[in-house]
Design an enzyme around this catalytic site. Structure first.
Site, mmCIF file in Angstrom:
data_model
loop_
_atom_site.group_PDB
_atom_site.id
_atom_site.type_symbol
_atom_site.label_atom_id
_atom_site.label_comp_id
_atom_site.label_asym_id
_atom_site.label_seq_id
_atom_site.Cartn_x
_atom_site.Cartn_y
_atom_site.Cartn_z
ATOM 1 N N HIS A 233 32.277 18.936 43.746
ATOM 2 C CA HIS A 233 31.952 19.943 42.736
ATOM 3 C C HIS A 233 33.208 20.761 42.432
ATOM 4 O O HIS A 233 34.010 21.046 43.324
ATOM 5 C CB HIS A 233 30.812 20.858 43.219
ATOM 6 N N ASP B 120 34.015 23.772 41.909
ATOM 7 C CA ASP B 120 34.386 25.018 42.604
ATOM 8 C C ASP B 120 34.937 24.759 44.003
ATOM 9 O O ASP B 120 35.340 25.690 44.701
ATOM 10 C CB ASP B 120 33.195 26.001 42.651
HETATM 11 ZN ZN LIG Z 1 29.812 25.316 45.747
HETATM 12 ZN ZN LIG Z 2 28.247 22.064 45.363
#
Ligand SMILES: [Zn+2]
Ligand SMILES: [Zn+2]
Length: 307
Positions: free
Chosen positions: A63, A65
């Site tokens: 992901h 982030d």
């Molecule tokens: Zn996260």
């Molecule tokens: Zn995640």
């Protein structure tokens, strides 16, 4: 043998003024390991004095982030003239994405970057410890958490008794400490067990990554010295935690209690909570008392249990 963790980013999904997105530096006896590398991590490293002389970055999942920051970090290291290899450790099937990401906006890499897809639930053996990626329960299939597990230490050697028994200081002491029997000049045989206590467990620290509370984390964190568990939401957002594959603070505390860890740090907090996040802390402490809410820059020292 020092072991400390430094939170470089403690916000979920997006940064806030006070919290950057996820990254965690672990420093063990001078060696720096990075776990996740959200956008802006390199600047957090500068702010909090994390060494750029690191050789390993471990990713819990792909992901944005948790990984976008590696692009800028590698670029800066190249500008600084780095020549040493950088190892990126990532979940299965993430090599192509990572390879593409780090090639963005540059013609060629100035130093070698090795990407290894680890096998979840198979320890990566290192010098003096291992890194165990364990499969967690998140929206992304290949998401893991990590346990850093130190090798078992030798038992305590009793120097006073060794002197009393007339065993000369030197190689004989070392051999006994390592468990080998020694024959003295006068013909006496000395067994290691006479002078050395039982071997002692090393330390264990666990980083959950993004996950629902799950049995794999409890198993990996059993008896851990420190559990760093995501706590994206408070109780009131319980349904949202289920929907998005995250945990509430109370659920993180429940994992800590079931695993019998010594200390719990809550991280990966939704941007809706204040820096104190007192509601998260209160809810967690109803289940597990030795608990803190991590902040960017927070350092936690992990001593041996007997210290
Ligand atoms: Zn996260
Ligand atoms: Zn995640």
């Amino acid at each position: 043998m020092s072991l400390t963790v430094r939170f470089l980013g403690t916000s979920a999904s997006r940064p806030t003024v006070e919290r950057n997105v996820t990254s965690l530096a672990v420093v063990r006896e001078g060696e720096t390991l990075l776990f996740d590398c959200g956008e802006g991590t390199q600047r957090q490293m500068m702010r909090f004095g994390t060494s750029f002389a690191l050789a390993d970055i471990f990713f819990t999942h792909m992901h944005a982030d948790h990984m976008l920051g590696v692009i800028g970090l590698l670029r800066t290291l190249a500008l600084q003239g780095r020549t040493e290899v950088m190892h990126l450790w990532a979940p299965p099937a993430s090599e192509p994405l990572l390879r593409q990401a780090i090639a963005l906006g540059t013609d060629r890499e100035k130093f070698p970057v090795e990407i290894t897809e680890f096998v979840p639930d198979t320890p990566i053996q290192r010098k003096g410890y291992s890194i165990l990626p364990f499969t967690v329960d998140h929206k992304q299939k290949a998401a893991v958490g990590f346990a850093l597990i130190e090798d078992t230490r030798l038992g305590r050697f009793n120097p006073d008794l060794a002197r009393k028994l007339g065993i000369p200081e030197g190689p004989a002491w070392g051999n006994l400490h390592r468990g080998l029997p020694v024959i003295l000049d006068d013909g006496r045989a000395v067994e290691a067990a006479d002078l050395v206590g039982p071997s002692r467990a090393g330390r264990r620290i666990v980083f959950s990554g993004d996950t629902r509370p799950c049995a794999a984390t409890i198993a990996a964190a059993e008896g851990a010295d420190l559990l760093m568990h995501e706590a994206t939401f408070a109780d009131e957002e319980g349904p949202r935690a289920i929907e998005t594959g995250h945990s509430t603070a109370r659920e993180a505390a429940d994992v800590a209690a079931k695993a019998g860890v010594r200390k719990l740090a809550l991280t990966h907090l939704s941007a809706r909570y204040s820096l104190n996040a007192s509601e998260l802390l209160d809810e967690a402490r109803e289940i597990f008392d030795n608990c803190v809410v991590a902040r960017d820059g927070m350092e936690i020292d992990v001593p041996f249990p007997e210290e």
